[in-house]
Design an enzyme around this catalytic site. Structure first.
Site, PDB file in Angstrom:
ATOM      1  N   SER A   1      -2.669  -8.501   2.909  1.00  0.00           N
ATOM      2  CA  SER A   1      -3.539  -7.964   4.273  1.00  0.00           C
ATOM      3  C   SER A   1      -3.978  -9.067   5.023  1.00  0.00           C
ATOM      4  O   SER A   1      -4.041  -9.429   6.175  1.00  0.00           O
ATOM      5  CB  SER A   1      -4.494  -6.517   4.876  1.00  0.00           C
ATOM      6  OG  SER A   1      -3.616  -5.915   4.030  1.00  0.00           O
TER       7      SER A   1
ATOM      8  N   HIS B   1       0.456  -1.269  -0.060  1.00  0.00           N
ATOM      9  CA  HIS B   1      -0.372  -0.025   0.351  1.00  0.00           C
ATOM     10  C   HIS B   1       0.613   1.133   0.075  1.00  0.00           C
ATOM     11  O   HIS B   1       0.808   2.144  -1.610  1.00  0.00           O
ATOM     12  CB  HIS B   1      -0.903  -0.232   1.507  1.00  0.00           C
ATOM     13  CG  HIS B   1      -1.760  -1.175   1.614  1.00  0.00           C
ATOM     14  ND1 HIS B   1      -1.991  -1.852   2.827  1.00  0.00           N
ATOM     15  CD2 HIS B   1      -3.176  -1.592   0.615  1.00  0.00           C
ATOM     16  CE1 HIS B   1      -2.992  -2.680   2.523  1.00  0.00           C
ATOM     17  NE2 HIS B   1      -3.499  -2.535   0.970  1.00  0.00           N
TER      18      HIS B   1
END
Ligand code: PNS
Length: 158
Positions: free
Chosen positions: A129, A18
């Protein structure tokens, strides 16, 4: 014209993938709003407050990046913030189908907002994630998968 992109996600936790994506997108936009979805409840590990704190730390001093929470539709959030773009990362073909459906449906709801996809850097392709969360839940060391400015033990109490 001010080009604002919203980078929406659950970011539980925010990963090196990210971070790299936002840094690569910064030259493309004037402002990027990282929007942590409150209603993307997916067996969360970190509270919204923790995620906001972690991400803010990563972009501390970067004036063109804002970090905030949101609920409701992403396109409505974009409209409220005069953002013409949604930023999303693509790692794999599996990501593509999900992203395509979301991109098309967001576009149907808000044709004035375009989704911009960046391929993740090759070294970050496997970082996900959900898997990072699983490593943490099982007591593993996930520090290499999160930005270096995030010290996971500050949030995990261990
Ligand atoms: O990190 P994620 O879980 O892939 O993020 C998903 C997110 C938050 C981008 C998506 O669930 C979302 O946009 N939620 C807000 C509600 C919404 O707009 N749903 C319709 C999208 S087509």
């Amino acid at each position: 014209m001010n080009k604002t992109a919203v980078f929406p996600g659950s970011f539980d936790p925010f990963t090196v993938g990210h971070e790299a994506l936002v840094r690569r997108a910064l030259p493309l936009f004037d402002r990027i709003i990282i929007a942590v979805g409150e209603n993307a409840e997916k067996n969360n590990l970190f509270s919204i407050e923790m995620r906001l704190r972690m991400i803010s730390k990563v972009f501390d001093g970067e004036e063109r990046v804002e970090v905030t929470r949101f609920s409701g539709l992403t396109v409505e959030f974009c409209r409220r913030h005069n953002a013409g773009y949604i930023l999303r990362g693509l790692r794999t073909a599996a990501d593509f189908e999900y992203e395509r459906a979301m991109g098309h449906m967001n576009w149907k709801m808000a044709p004035e907002i375009d989704t911009v996809f960046l391929l993740t850097s090759t070294e970050h392709t496997p970082v996900n994630s959900t898997i990072v969360r699983d490593i943490i839940k099982n007591g593993g060391d996930a520090s290499m998968f999160v930005p270096s400015s995030i010290n996971l033990s500050d949030y995990l109490g261990r």
